[in-house]
Design an enzyme around this catalytic site. Sequence first.
Site, PDB file in Angstrom:
ATOM      1  N   ASP A 113      46.996  10.790  23.884  1.00 51.00           N
ATOM      2  CA  ASP A 113      47.348   9.398  24.137  1.00 51.00           C
ATOM      3  C   ASP A 113      46.454   8.853  25.244  1.00 51.00           C
ATOM      4  OD1 ASP A 113      49.435   9.896  22.407  1.00 51.00           O
ATOM      5  OD2 ASP A 113      50.994   9.127  23.732  1.00 51.00           O
ATOM      6  N   HIS A 169      45.146  17.859  22.470  1.00 49.53           N
ATOM      7  CA  HIS A 169      45.150  18.639  21.243  1.00 49.53           C
ATOM      8  C   HIS A 169      43.753  18.795  20.642  1.00 49.53           C
ATOM      9  CE1 HIS A 169      49.655  18.391  20.692  1.00 49.53           C
ATOM     10  NE2 HIS A 169      49.439  17.502  21.649  1.00 49.53           N
ATOM     11  N   SER A 256      44.581  11.252  34.120  1.00 46.29           N
ATOM     12  CA  SER A 256      43.505  12.205  33.866  1.00 46.29           C
ATOM     13  C   SER A 256      42.599  11.670  32.761  1.00 46.29           C
ATOM     14  CB  SER A 256      44.089  13.561  33.463  1.00 46.29           C
ATOM     15  OG  SER A 256      45.084  13.970  34.379  1.00 46.29           O
TER      16      SER A 256
END
Length: 295
Positions: A113, A169, A256
């Site tokens: 995201d 991911h 981040s």
Amino acid sequence: MIKYFNRQTNSYEIEQVAGDKYLQWTYSSPIGMKILELIIKKKIFSSMYGWFCESKLSRSKIQKFIDEFNISEDEFSNPKSDFKNFNNFFTRKLVQEARPINYNKDILISPGDGRLLAYENIDINKLIQVKGLTYNLIDLIQNKKLAKHYSNGTCIILRLCPTDYHRFHFIDDGVCDEIHSIEGSYYSVNPIALEKIPKLFCENKREYTILYSKNFGDIIYIDVGATCVGSIIQTYTPFNPIKKGEEKGYFKFGGSTIILFFEKNKIKIDSDIIEHTKKGFETKVHMGEKIGLKS
């Protein structure tokens, strides 16, 4: 004020920034900049805040954070009563339906995201941080031989806000090698900081690996730490086969960044993302969402 493009609403929106006043003061005032250099950018500052987020004392922050940033509890894989501290909440897993993954082998998905920028036909010696500030891939990964393979390739930068899902991911089937860790500072990765600190990504703590993907070539996968990121946690096993959509790791508290580099002629980024990047706007995306195609 940070404006980004939201694909779901097909409109520009203003980002609700966690700690906005603190960021503005730190990166815009002379006193703030001095404190930044003396204390805030140091590992010990982020480690101490990380310790607090691991303590029971931080539980009181959870509901306030959910309410302030309108975070959907329906997406949580576990009820919030299970969270023992703020980092338990911050690194929460989601139900599978919350982030559907496009498994078409020709479709490139977002690794997480966040807000996305994408650059094609890159000059590895003049990568864009923000308008007027650049950095180079050799300094970023400290590997000149490897960097040369990505000349004229594609770079995507995914900025994770504190309000985002913070697990990242794999974007394809393949094999991922071991982590190469590079020590550094802990500047914020918010656009406010990117406009003030030259070569910020090259200054911050970061980890990179090579994802030998089945459909998109050999990808440099970089995880960049930031202020108050207690740790970058890798949950995959190096050199074991991985599948598209599987978890690679997660960030503990803090905003981040994930940066991916693709070799020349391996992928084609969706035109809307490229168009908004050229205009200077990030595009909001979710993990598993289509962001491009195999070339």
